[in-house]
Design a protein around this motif. Structure first.
Motif, PDB file in Angstrom:
ATOM      1  N   LEU A 266     -24.973 -38.699   8.700  1.00  0.00           N
ATOM      2  CA  LEU A 266     -24.190 -39.931   8.522  1.00  0.00           C
ATOM      3  C   LEU A 266     -23.175 -40.117   9.637  1.00  0.00           C
ATOM      4  N   THR A 267     -22.507 -39.022  10.085  1.00  0.00           N
ATOM      5  CA  THR A 267     -21.484 -39.164  11.132  1.00  0.00           C
ATOM      6  C   THR A 267     -22.096 -39.407  12.506  1.00  0.00           C
ATOM      7  N   LYS A 268     -23.377 -39.052  12.696  1.00  0.00           N
ATOM      8  CA  LYS A 268     -24.027 -39.266  13.986  1.00  0.00           C
ATOM      9  C   LYS A 268     -24.565 -40.690  14.133  1.00  0.00           C
ATOM     10  N   MET A 269     -24.567 -41.449  13.041  1.00  0.00           N
ATOM     11  CA  MET A 269     -25.052 -42.824  13.127  1.00  0.00           C
ATOM     12  C   MET A 269     -24.088 -43.724  13.901  1.00  0.00           C
ATOM     13  N   GLY A 270     -22.850 -43.323  14.002  1.00  0.00           N
ATOM     14  CA  GLY A 270     -21.839 -44.100  14.716  1.00  0.00           C
ATOM     15  C   GLY A 270     -20.468 -43.564  14.378  1.00  0.00           C
ATOM     16  N   PRO A 271     -19.402 -44.109  14.943  1.00  0.00           N
ATOM     17  CA  PRO A 271     -18.049 -43.657  14.629  1.00  0.00           C
ATOM     18  C   PRO A 271     -17.798 -43.714  13.125  1.00  0.00           C
ATOM     19  N   SER A 272     -17.207 -42.640  12.617  1.00  0.00           N
ATOM     20  CA  SER A 272     -16.951 -42.550  11.182  1.00  0.00           C
ATOM     21  C   SER A 272     -15.496 -42.161  10.946  1.00  0.00           C
ATOM     22  N   GLU A 273     -14.995 -42.520   9.765  1.00  0.00           N
ATOM     23  CA  GLU A 273     -13.655 -42.124   9.377  1.00  0.00           C
ATOM     24  C   GLU A 273     -13.712 -41.380   8.048  1.00  0.00           C
ATOM     25  N   LEU A 274     -12.651 -40.588   7.782  1.00  0.00           N
ATOM     26  CA  LEU A 274     -12.597 -39.732   6.601  1.00  0.00           C
ATOM     27  C   LEU A 274     -11.370 -40.082   5.776  1.00  0.00           C
ATOM     28  N   LEU A 275     -11.565 -40.132   4.445  1.00  0.00           N
ATOM     29  CA  LEU A 275     -10.473 -40.354   3.502  1.00  0.00           C
ATOM     30  C   LEU A 275     -10.480 -39.201   2.502  1.00  0.00           C
ATOM     31  N   VAL A 276      -9.333 -38.505   2.406  1.00  0.00           N
ATOM     32  CA  VAL A 276      -9.165 -37.407   1.450  1.00  0.00           C
ATOM     33  C   VAL A 276      -8.111 -37.837   0.441  1.00  0.00           C
ATOM     34  N   GLU A 277      -8.518 -37.940  -0.832  1.00  0.00           N
ATOM     35  CA  GLU A 277      -7.595 -38.311  -1.905  1.00  0.00           C
ATOM     36  C   GLU A 277      -7.417 -37.118  -2.834  1.00  0.00           C
ATOM     37  N   MET A 278      -6.173 -36.930  -3.321  1.00  0.00           N
ATOM     38  CA  MET A 278      -5.893 -35.772  -4.169  1.00  0.00           C
ATOM     39  C   MET A 278      -4.842 -36.115  -5.224  1.00  0.00           C
ATOM     40  N   GLU A 279      -4.834 -35.315  -6.279  1.00  0.00           N
ATOM     41  CA  GLU A 279      -3.923 -35.547  -7.400  1.00  0.00           C
ATOM     42  C   GLU A 279      -3.460 -34.203  -7.946  1.00  0.00           C
TER      43      GLU A 279
ATOM     44  N   TRP B  65      -1.220 -31.943 -11.106  1.00  0.00           N
ATOM     45  CA  TRP B  65      -1.329 -31.878 -12.558  1.00  0.00           C
ATOM     46  C   TRP B  65      -0.275 -32.725 -13.265  1.00  0.00           C
ATOM     47  N   SER B  66       0.621 -33.314 -12.525  1.00  0.00           N
ATOM     48  CA  SER B  66       1.601 -34.227 -13.125  1.00  0.00           C
ATOM     49  C   SER B  66       1.213 -35.687 -12.938  1.00  0.00           C
ATOM     50  N   GLY B  67       0.081 -35.949 -12.251  1.00  0.00           N
ATOM     51  CA  GLY B  67      -0.395 -37.313 -12.044  1.00  0.00           C
ATOM     52  C   GLY B  67      -0.021 -37.914 -10.708  1.00  0.00           C
ATOM     53  N   SER B  68       0.715 -37.203  -9.850  1.00  0.00           N
ATOM     54  CA  SER B  68       1.081 -37.722  -8.528  1.00  0.00           C
ATOM     55  C   SER B  68      -0.141 -37.701  -7.615  1.00  0.00           C
ATOM     56  N   LYS B  69      -0.266 -38.727  -6.763  1.00  0.00           N
ATOM     57  CA  LYS B  69      -1.410 -38.854  -5.877  1.00  0.00           C
ATOM     58  C   LYS B  69      -0.956 -39.070  -4.440  1.00  0.00           C
ATOM     59  N   VAL B  70      -1.690 -38.465  -3.490  1.00  0.00           N
ATOM     60  CA  VAL B  70      -1.451 -38.647  -2.054  1.00  0.00           C
ATOM     61  C   VAL B  70      -2.805 -38.731  -1.369  1.00  0.00           C
ATOM     62  N   TYR B  71      -2.792 -39.064  -0.074  1.00  0.00           N
ATOM     63  CA  TYR B  71      -4.045 -39.151   0.673  1.00  0.00           C
ATOM     64  C   TYR B  71      -3.811 -38.764   2.125  1.00  0.00           C
ATOM     65  N   ALA B  72      -4.912 -38.420   2.784  1.00  0.00           N
ATOM     66  CA  ALA B  72      -4.913 -38.141   4.226  1.00  0.00           C
ATOM     67  C   ALA B  72      -6.131 -38.860   4.806  1.00  0.00           C
ATOM     68  N   GLN B  73      -5.908 -39.669   5.856  1.00  0.00           N
ATOM     69  CA  GLN B  73      -6.991 -40.454   6.446  1.00  0.00           C
ATOM     70  C   GLN B  73      -7.086 -40.138   7.931  1.00  0.00           C
ATOM     71  N   TYR B  74      -8.340 -39.960   8.403  1.00  0.00           N
ATOM     72  CA  TYR B  74      -8.612 -39.655   9.810  1.00  0.00           C
ATOM     73  C   TYR B  74      -9.601 -40.698  10.335  1.00  0.00           C
ATOM     74  N   GLU B  75      -9.215 -41.426  11.385  1.00  0.00           N
ATOM     75  CA  GLU B  75     -10.069 -42.477  11.923  1.00  0.00           C
ATOM     76  C   GLU B  75     -11.260 -41.926  12.702  1.00  0.00           C
ATOM     77  N   GLN B  76     -11.196 -40.651  13.052  1.00  0.00           N
ATOM     78  CA  GLN B  76     -12.319 -40.002  13.730  1.00  0.00           C
ATOM     79  C   GLN B  76     -12.756 -38.793  12.904  1.00  0.00           C
ATOM     80  N   PHE B  77     -14.042 -38.742  12.605  1.00  0.00           N
ATOM     81  CA  PHE B  77     -14.578 -37.633  11.816  1.00  0.00           C
ATOM     82  C   PHE B  77     -16.042 -37.417  12.217  1.00  0.00           C
TER      83      PHE B  77
ATOM     84  N   MET C 108     -13.468 -36.135  -0.887  1.00  0.00           N
ATOM     85  CA  MET C 108     -13.621 -36.456   0.527  1.00  0.00           C
ATOM     86  C   MET C 108     -14.683 -37.553   0.659  1.00  0.00           C
ATOM     87  N   LYS C 109     -14.334 -38.627   1.402  1.00  0.00           N
ATOM     88  CA  LYS C 109     -15.219 -39.789   1.512  1.00  0.00           C
ATOM     89  C   LYS C 109     -15.287 -40.218   2.968  1.00  0.00           C
TER      90      LYS C 109
END
Length: 487
Positions: free
Chosen positions: A328-341, A343-355, A478-479
């Motif tokens: 999938l990443t060799k088909m063209g430029p790809s980006e990555l989204l990492v979402e996490m939560e 145990w108290s329900g708080s959520k954050v993310y990390a995004q990379y425009e190159q993957f 991871m998406k």
């Protein structure tokens, strides 16, 4: 040394006597009647000699005794003491009748000694050299004896030490013999009984498993029914599916390679405008991520399941597979989204425009860039709570993928006791070892300690720049999707 000196003097005397005899022969032998008494010039008697008052008295008879009476009175007037004239005592007269036939003089003795010196000196020099050689030999023998004495003393000390060491080894062997005897007589029989009991339990489990397998085979004789139908719409990836109208987040079929077979994925069509292919998901610990290289290469887990709505709209725990992610990443430029939560329900993310994930020939090398988000940039910066080399060894960018059966990390390569994947619970792009560990062991409740960990390391689902090493997240995903530069 004194004995040698006396020997030399005797030799000198003998040689000197021989020379004197030769001189006497040269002058000719005297008539025995002419030989004078060696004591003829001295009075035999110890009496006083007489004085003469007038003409000189006749010389005393050779060999005779002088007058023993009182001396005659000297005439009145001037007394004249008649002194007997002696031969030249300081001259070189030899065999003088007055001095005696054997009276040597100083001049002849000097000549004789000088004459004999020429014969005696070489012998003396030879004896001196012999004495020096004997002295050196004696010193060598004395030194050798001292060395032998020292060596004997050293060997005696070594022998005593060896005796002590043999005694210690004997004591150790006796102790080990007692231990082995105890193990053979007591411990081994007990262990055999324990192992026999374990074997019986394993046999019971095998029997139960055989019954369960037989029951499953009986159930599989009836055709299976899909609990949730797959939507008709499909595409190369989830971005193409959403453009074709598949706007709901659920399980779809995608076909990146026209010549390849399609496969199932979960498409997230709601987060950040959708179009994301879910390549990894952790949510309840229902799937074991401590797997081999081939499992991570092919993929494993549950793509999605139905919660009663007729569609598979809830993602399960799964790993899409390194081969498919790389494709999938060799088909063209790809980006990555990492979402996490947490145990108290708080959520954050990390995004990379190159993957990008390279192919298996490179052991799936990871490359990321251009971070944004709220979770912290662990892939590029490592654990920000560490400093220097301790921080750089936790950077994941540029690392190869590792599993417990294929060690590609940077922690002493080739040492089976130093493997990040074996200690940290799952396959990942480990360095030495990590600042994030999405495929680690699942701990309920979040916080855990090294005493709870299998190897005493931070092996949970960790994102250090958000919750640290000893907090395991409740969920993480991871998406990826094609990257389009925003205008």
């Amino acid at each position: 040394m004194q004995l040698r000196f006396l020997l030399c003097l005797c030799i000198v005397g003998a040689l000197a006597q021989s020379d004197y005899d030769e001189d006497d022969g040269a002058e000719g032998k005297k008539d025995p009647k002419e030989i004078q008494d060696p004591r003829g010039h001295r009075p035999v008697s110890r009496g006083r000699e007489t004085y003469s008052a007038g003409p000189a008295a006749p010389p005393p008879i050779s060999g005779g005794s002088r007058y023993r009476g009182r001396p005659t009175a000297a005439p009145v007037g001037k007394l004249v003491l008649e002194k007997e004239e002696q031969p030249d005592s300081g001259g070189c007269n030899h065999m003088s009748e007055k001095m005696g036939v054997l009276c040597p003089t100083g001049c002849d003795l000097k000549k004789t000694v000088q004459k004999q010196e020429r014969n005696v000196r070489p012998t003396v020099d030879q004896l001196k050299r012999s004495v020096d050689e004997l002295t050196q030999s004696t010193n060598s023998v004395y030194g050798y004896v001292l060395d032998m004495t020292t060596e004997v003393a050293q060997r005696q000390r070594v022998s005593e030490g060896n005796g002590l060491l043999v005694g210690q080894y004997t004591d150790s062997l006796e102790t080990q013999h007692a231990y082995i005897k105890d193990a053979v007589d007591i411990t081994f029989p007990q262990n055999i009984k324990i192992l026999q009991a374990v074997l019986d339990k394993i046999r019971e489990k095998i029997q139960r498993l055989e019954k369960a397998i037989s029951a499953q085979r009986a159930k599989c004789q009836v055709p299976c029914k899909v609990s949730c139908p797959i939507p008709v719409v499909s595409g190369k990836e989830c971005e193409e599916i959403i453009r074709k109208g598949g706007e709901e987040s659920q399980m779809y079929l995608i076909r990146p390679d026209p010549l390849g077979m399609p496969y199932k994925v979960f498409c997230d069509q709601t987060s950040k405008n959708g179009g994301w292919v879910l390549i990894q998901n952790r949510m309840d610990g229902s799937v074991d991520f401590g797997r081999r290289w081939d499992d991570y290469r092919r993929g494993f887990g549950n793509i999605a399941f139905d919660v009663g709505k007729g569609h598979c709209q809830t993602p399960g725990e799964y790993w899409l597979g390194n081969d498919r992610t790389s494709q999938l990443t060799k088909m063209g430029p790809s980006e990555l989204l990492v979402e996490m939560e947490d145990w108290s329900g708080s959520k954050v993310y990390a995004q990379y425009e190159q993957f990008t994930v390279q192919g298996e020939a490179t052991n799936y090398i990871l490359a990321v860039g251009r971070y944004s988000g709220t979770a912290g940039n662990t892939f590029l910066n490592g654990a920000t709570e560490l400093f220097g080399e301790n921080r750089t060894m936790t950077i994941h960018n540029g690392m190869m993928f590792s599993t417990y059966d294929r060690d590609n990390d940077k922690w002493i390569p080739g040492d089976p006791s130093k493997q990040c994947s074996k200690e940290d619970g799952g396959g990942w792009w480990y360095n030495r070892c990590h600042s994030c560990n999405p495929n680690g062991r699942y701990y309920w409740g979040g916080s855990y300690t090294k005493y709870m960990a299998k190897h005493g390391t931070d092996d949970g689902i960790v994102w250090m720049n958000w919750k640290g090493s000893w907090y395991s997240l409740k969920s993480i995903s991871m998406k990826i999707r094609p990257f389009f530069k925003q205008k």
